[in-house]
Design a protein around this motif. Structure first.
Motif, PDB file in Angstrom:
ATOM      1  N   LEU A 530       0.923  -1.159  -0.323  1.00  9.29           N
ATOM      2  CA  LEU A 530       0.034   0.097  -0.158  1.00  9.29           C
ATOM      3  C   LEU A 530       0.904   1.198   0.015  1.00  9.29           C
ATOM      4  O   LEU A 530       1.845   1.311   0.779  1.00  9.29           O
ATOM      5  N   ILE A 531       0.686   2.193  -0.749  1.00  6.66           N
ATOM      6  CA  ILE A 531       1.556   3.449  -0.957  1.00  6.66           C
ATOM      7  C   ILE A 531       0.355   4.676  -0.740  1.00  6.66           C
ATOM      8  O   ILE A 531      -0.651   4.825  -1.493  1.00  6.66           O
ATOM      9  N   ASP A 532       0.738   5.324   0.299  1.00  3.34           N
ATOM     10  CA  ASP A 532      -0.299   6.217   0.691  1.00  3.34           C
ATOM     11  C   ASP A 532       0.248   7.851   0.199  1.00  3.34           C
ATOM     12  O   ASP A 532       1.503   7.898   0.500  1.00  3.34           O
ATOM     13  N   VAL A 533      -0.552   8.392  -0.702  1.00  4.41           N
ATOM     14  CA  VAL A 533      -0.130   9.846  -1.228  1.00  4.41           C
ATOM     15  C   VAL A 533      -0.847  10.649  -0.776  1.00  4.41           C
ATOM     16  O   VAL A 533      -2.183  10.726  -1.360  1.00  4.41           O
ATOM     17  N   PRO A 534      -0.641  11.604   0.020  1.00  6.73           N
ATOM     18  CA  PRO A 534      -1.292  12.954   0.427  1.00  6.73           C
ATOM     19  C   PRO A 534      -1.626  13.842  -0.814  1.00  6.73           C
ATOM     20  O   PRO A 534      -0.823  13.967  -1.597  1.00  6.73           O
ATOM     21  N   VAL A 535      -3.066  14.116  -1.129  1.00  3.37           N
ATOM     22  CA  VAL A 535      -3.342  15.000  -2.448  1.00  3.37           C
ATOM     23  C   VAL A 535      -4.126  16.239  -1.817  1.00  3.37           C
ATOM     24  O   VAL A 535      -4.673  16.121  -0.644  1.00  3.37           O
ATOM     25  N   GLU A 536      -3.871  17.214  -2.519  1.00  3.94           N
ATOM     26  CA  GLU A 536      -4.448  18.527  -2.209  1.00  3.94           C
ATOM     27  C   GLU A 536      -6.025  18.314  -2.043  1.00  3.94           C
ATOM     28  O   GLU A 536      -6.690  18.061  -3.087  1.00  3.94           O
ATOM     29  N   THR A 537      -6.696  18.703  -0.869  1.00  5.04           N
ATOM     30  CA  THR A 537      -7.998  18.504  -0.774  1.00  5.04           C
ATOM     31  C   THR A 537      -8.692  19.603  -1.614  1.00  5.04           C
ATOM     32  O   THR A 537      -9.585  19.408  -2.241  1.00  5.04           O
ATOM     33  N   ASP A 538      -8.080  20.809  -1.825  1.00  8.68           N
ATOM     34  CA  ASP A 538      -8.762  21.777  -2.541  1.00  8.68           C
ATOM     35  C   ASP A 538      -8.367  21.804  -3.907  1.00  8.68           C
ATOM     36  O   ASP A 538      -8.491  22.882  -4.604  1.00  8.68           O
ATOM     37  N   GLU A 539      -7.776  20.778  -4.612  1.00 12.64           N
ATOM     38  CA  GLU A 539      -7.541  20.834  -5.877  1.00 12.64           C
ATOM     39  C   GLU A 539      -8.857  20.800  -6.735  1.00 12.64           C
ATOM     40  O   GLU A 539      -9.801  20.481  -6.215  1.00 12.64           O
ATOM     41  N   PRO A 540      -8.567  21.436  -8.012  1.00 11.35           N
ATOM     42  CA  PRO A 540     -10.264  21.458  -8.828  1.00 11.35           C
ATOM     43  C   PRO A 540     -10.558  20.165  -9.209  1.00 11.35           C
ATOM     44  O   PRO A 540      -9.674  19.220  -9.297  1.00 11.35           O
ATOM     45  N   SER A 541     -11.624  19.859  -9.281  1.00 15.98           N
ATOM     46  CA  SER A 541     -12.222  18.492  -9.887  1.00 15.98           C
ATOM     47  C   SER A 541     -12.081  18.575 -11.372  1.00 15.98           C
ATOM     48  O   SER A 541     -11.597  19.439 -12.043  1.00 15.98           O
ATOM     49  N   ALA A 542     -11.882  17.303 -11.815  1.00 19.37           N
ATOM     50  CA  ALA A 542     -11.862  16.902 -13.221  1.00 19.37           C
ATOM     51  C   ALA A 542     -12.755  17.744 -14.101  1.00 19.37           C
ATOM     52  O   ALA A 542     -12.304  18.412 -15.141  1.00 19.37           O
ATOM     53  N   PRO A 543     -14.105  17.711 -13.828  1.00 17.40           N
ATOM     54  CA  PRO A 543     -14.943  18.544 -14.517  1.00 17.40           C
ATOM     55  C   PRO A 543     -14.629  20.215 -14.699  1.00 17.40           C
ATOM     56  O   PRO A 543     -14.692  20.843 -15.682  1.00 17.40           O
ATOM     57  N   GLU A 544     -14.284  20.700 -13.433  1.00 16.65           N
ATOM     58  CA  GLU A 544     -13.898  21.928 -13.199  1.00 16.65           C
ATOM     59  C   GLU A 544     -12.825  22.505 -14.087  1.00 16.65           C
ATOM     60  O   GLU A 544     -12.605  23.438 -14.608  1.00 16.65           O
ATOM     61  N   ALA A 545     -11.647  21.290 -14.008  1.00 15.96           N
ATOM     62  CA  ALA A 545     -10.392  21.840 -14.905  1.00 15.96           C
ATOM     63  C   ALA A 545     -10.562  21.669 -16.242  1.00 15.96           C
ATOM     64  O   ALA A 545      -9.906  22.072 -17.010  1.00 15.96           O
ATOM     65  N   ALA A 546     -11.572  21.060 -16.766  1.00 12.44           N
ATOM     66  CA  ALA A 546     -12.242  20.903 -17.990  1.00 12.44           C
ATOM     67  C   ALA A 546     -13.126  22.051 -18.721  1.00 12.44           C
ATOM     68  O   ALA A 546     -13.662  21.941 -19.774  1.00 12.44           O
ATOM     69  N   ALA A 547     -13.120  22.982 -17.747  1.00 15.96           N
ATOM     70  CA  ALA A 547     -14.211  24.108 -18.235  1.00 15.96           C
ATOM     71  C   ALA A 547     -13.535  25.172 -18.967  1.00 15.96           C
ATOM     72  O   ALA A 547     -14.152  26.419 -19.238  1.00 15.96           O
ATOM     73  N   TYR A 548     -12.390  25.220 -19.494  1.00 15.19           N
ATOM     74  CA  TYR A 548     -11.836  26.100 -20.513  1.00 15.19           C
ATOM     75  C   TYR A 548     -12.528  26.014 -21.803  1.00 15.19           C
ATOM     76  O   TYR A 548     -13.320  25.005 -22.346  1.00 15.19           O
ATOM     77  N   GLU A 549     -12.291  27.024 -22.572  1.00 17.15           N
ATOM     78  CA  GLU A 549     -12.513  27.276 -24.182  1.00 17.15           C
ATOM     79  C   GLU A 549     -11.786  26.731 -25.084  1.00 17.15           C
ATOM     80  O   GLU A 549     -10.320  26.843 -24.856  1.00 17.15           O
ATOM     81  N   SER A 550     -12.182  25.525 -25.629  1.00 18.65           N
ATOM     82  CA  SER A 550     -11.051  24.957 -26.702  1.00 18.65           C
ATOM     83  C   SER A 550     -10.686  25.869 -27.898  1.00 18.65           C
ATOM     84  O   SER A 550     -11.720  26.597 -28.629  1.00 18.65           O
ATOM     85  N   THR A 551      -9.448  25.922 -28.464  1.00 22.31           N
ATOM     86  CA  THR A 551      -9.362  26.801 -29.562  1.00 22.31           C
ATOM     87  C   THR A 551      -8.908  25.797 -30.638  1.00 22.31           C
ATOM     88  O   THR A 551      -8.007  26.299 -31.796  1.00 22.31           O
ATOM     89  N   VAL A 552      -8.944  24.334 -30.371  1.00 21.36           N
ATOM     90  CA  VAL A 552      -8.560  23.608 -31.440  1.00 21.36           C
ATOM     91  C   VAL A 552      -9.184  23.865 -32.801  1.00 21.36           C
ATOM     92  O   VAL A 552     -10.359  23.916 -33.028  1.00 21.36           O
TER      93      VAL A 552
END
Length: 555
Positions: A530-552
């Protein structure tokens, strides 16, 4: 009669004949007659879990990672109801499981014996719910249920076999069951689908779980994508069917889909959807665009025109339909799928990088954790996931290359599945390392199974993204409708100490370099880690991080 056998032997031999070589269970007073048969005979391995909830998840992970169909065994009542979570997960994922309940004896029903529950309680969590009434009918009942489990779309079957019948010796005639099978003449629909794709300028292939189930589906789809040079989106259960190191891979659909991939689906003139029922999770509650015209290939006629209206519906197995389309497809000339999808993925990666989500430091962010684990994990290792906020990230950030090396739940989406699935995968693939990706919330719903992993000395590495929170809830867009900034946080337990107490190795890491080293060490040795990895509680969620406007650029 000289050919009398115990009921437990009839059940055991029916399971053997169906190809079962693994039985997962927990012994109880009612199960002992079948437990005895398993002990006396050696054609089937027996795995004893630590809680009935985990039992069907172990069988599910065994099947999903290439191990074949497993059987499960519980007492009725509490055992059955604890197993319902996993049976429903298997049902939604079309995974065959033979679940045997050592049921209440027919003569005692209605008298409130211990663990009594109405048999029809389970009708909606399994494909077939078989209640055995007499020993004479046992072989026929077993044959009927086994046929139902294997008939596409496949699924779990519950056998309620009274404990007395399991224990008694009797003669019962062998039985053969011929299930009702429906096939459709899909030739005209195949021709219509082929014509649409031949004329398409902007085709997209959308891969669902039915492609995972289809014999030959993986190879057929990869060939068709090559023919069309089309970008490929996948559902949760389609992840791994198309290799994510192929430049045509767009991403996994859902609320967290890269905006560029969503634009591609919106701009498509034809979407070829293979083996999907367009469930709410993978379509962001049916808000995902499906192009100008939709071809829907499925074996389930009840899913046609329910979530999205199809221009062409093909009722056929995915591989059969795809091969027929390829045979008739000539001169398809659409957009450059590789260049387009690669631009979408590069834009997405740059957006996450700009948010610092791949940065080193303490605490880490989930995308960086998953990226580091992927780097340190062999491509052919089996990876299982639990359910939670970290899993949404895993859909986009953690690459999968083959369906049997990435095991995840579909539309049922219940927590506590990752570690039991990893145990099943380890039994199915004893020569391979198995990595379980889990959050701390999901792990605490099945942490007892660390003891199972240790007891059997399984090569399972559990990576815990530990943010001390039910992040999938705290970061939900709905949370602010009910509270102001509340998070369902806690003080996390010492997972390393807990793991070591169960007999596993435990490691705590706080940097990406240390994480990569820890994973490399763990997958390279025997026994559970078992590998315990502390992760930032306040990081953005995956949907929040995908809320940008695409310019592709799409053309």
């Amino acid at each position: 009669m000289t050919d009398e056998k115990r009921g437990g032997d009839y059940v055991y031999e029916a399971l053997l004949d169906a190809g079962v070589d693994l039985l997962v269970g927990i012994p109880g007073t009612q199960t002992l007659p079948l437990d005895r048969t398993v002990v006396e005979r050696d054609e089937m391995d027996y795995v004893m879990a630590r809680h009935e909830t985990a039992i069907p998840h172990v069988a599910w992970g065994y099947y999903e990672s290439g191990g074949g169909v497993a059987a499960t065994l519980t007492v009725p009542g509490p055992g059955d109801t604890n197993a319902m979570h996993g049976l429903k997960n298997a049902y939604d994922d079309c995974v065959p499981v033979f679940h045997v309940s050592a049921d209440v004896n027919p003569e005692d029903r209605g008298k409130s014996p211990i663990h009594e529950i109405e048999a029809d309680t389970f009708d909606n969590v399994v494909k077939e719910n078989v209640t055995v009434e007499s020993g004479l009918e046992l072989p026929a009942d077993m044959a009927r249920g086994i046929e139902a489990a294997f008939e596409p779309p496949t699924g779990p079957v519950r056998f309620g076999v009274p404990s007395r019948i399991l224990d008694e010796s009797f003669h019962a005639p062998a039985a053969e069951v011929s299930p009702e099978r429906t096939t459709w003449d899909a030739d005209a629909d195949i021709d219509a689908a082929t014509a649409l794709l031949a004329d398409a300028e902007r085709p997209v292939v959308y891969v669902g779980g039915g492609a995972r189930r289809s014999p030959g589906g993986v190879e057929a789809i990869r060939g068709l994508v090559e023919d069309l040079d089309a970008p490929v989106a996948v559902s949760y259960k389609g992840k791994g069917v198309f290799p994510e190191d192929d430049p045509r891979f767009l991403g996994v659909t859902g609320s967290h889909i890269p905006p560029g991939a969503k634009r591609v689906l919106d701009r498509a003139d034809v979407v070829l959807a293979l083996g999907t029922n367009f469930d709410g999770i993978t379509t962001a509650n049916w808000s995902l665009p499906m192009g100008d015209r939709l071809i829907h290939v499925t074996l389930d006629p009840e899913s046609v025109d329910v979530a999205y209206e199809a221009d062409v519906a093909v009722l056929a197995d995915v591989a059969d339909a795809v091969e027929s389309i390829r045979d008739g497809l000539e001169g398809a000339d659409g957009w450059d799928g590789g260049t387009l999808a690669s631009a979408v993925r590069e834009e997405y990666r740059e957006a996450l990088d700009a948010l610092g989500l791949f940065d080193d430091g303490h605490p880490l962010n989930t995308p960086g954790v998953l990226d580091a684990v992927r780097t340190a994990t062999p491509d052919d290792a089996v990876v299982t996931t639990d359910v939670g906020g970290f899993r949404l990230w895993s859909k986009q950030v953690f690459e999968a290359y083959d369906p049997e090396t990435y095991v995840t739940a579909g539309s049922w989406g219940g927590m506590g599945v990752g570690l039991p699935a990893a145990i099943g995968a380890a039994f199915a693939n004893p020569e391979k390392p198995v990595v379980c990706l889990t959050g701390d919330g999901g792990l605490m719903m099945c942490i007892h199974e660390l003891h199972t992993a240790a007891e059997y000395d399984l090569n399972v590495t559990v990576v815990v993204s530990n943010n001390a929170d039910y992040g999938i809830i705290s970061k939900s867009p709905k949370i602010d409708e009910y509270t102001e900034g509340h998070q369902f946080t806690w003080n996390s337990p010492e997972f390393v100490t807990v793991a070591e107490g169960f007999g596993c190795r435990g490691t705590h890491v706080e940097s990406l370099d240390d994480l990569r080293d820890a994973v490399t060490d763990a997958v390279g040795r025997d026994g559970p880690d078992l590998i315990d990895v502390p992760v930032e509680t306040d990081e953005p969620s995956a949907p929040e991080a995908a809320a940008y406007e695409s310019t592709v650029e799409l053309l």
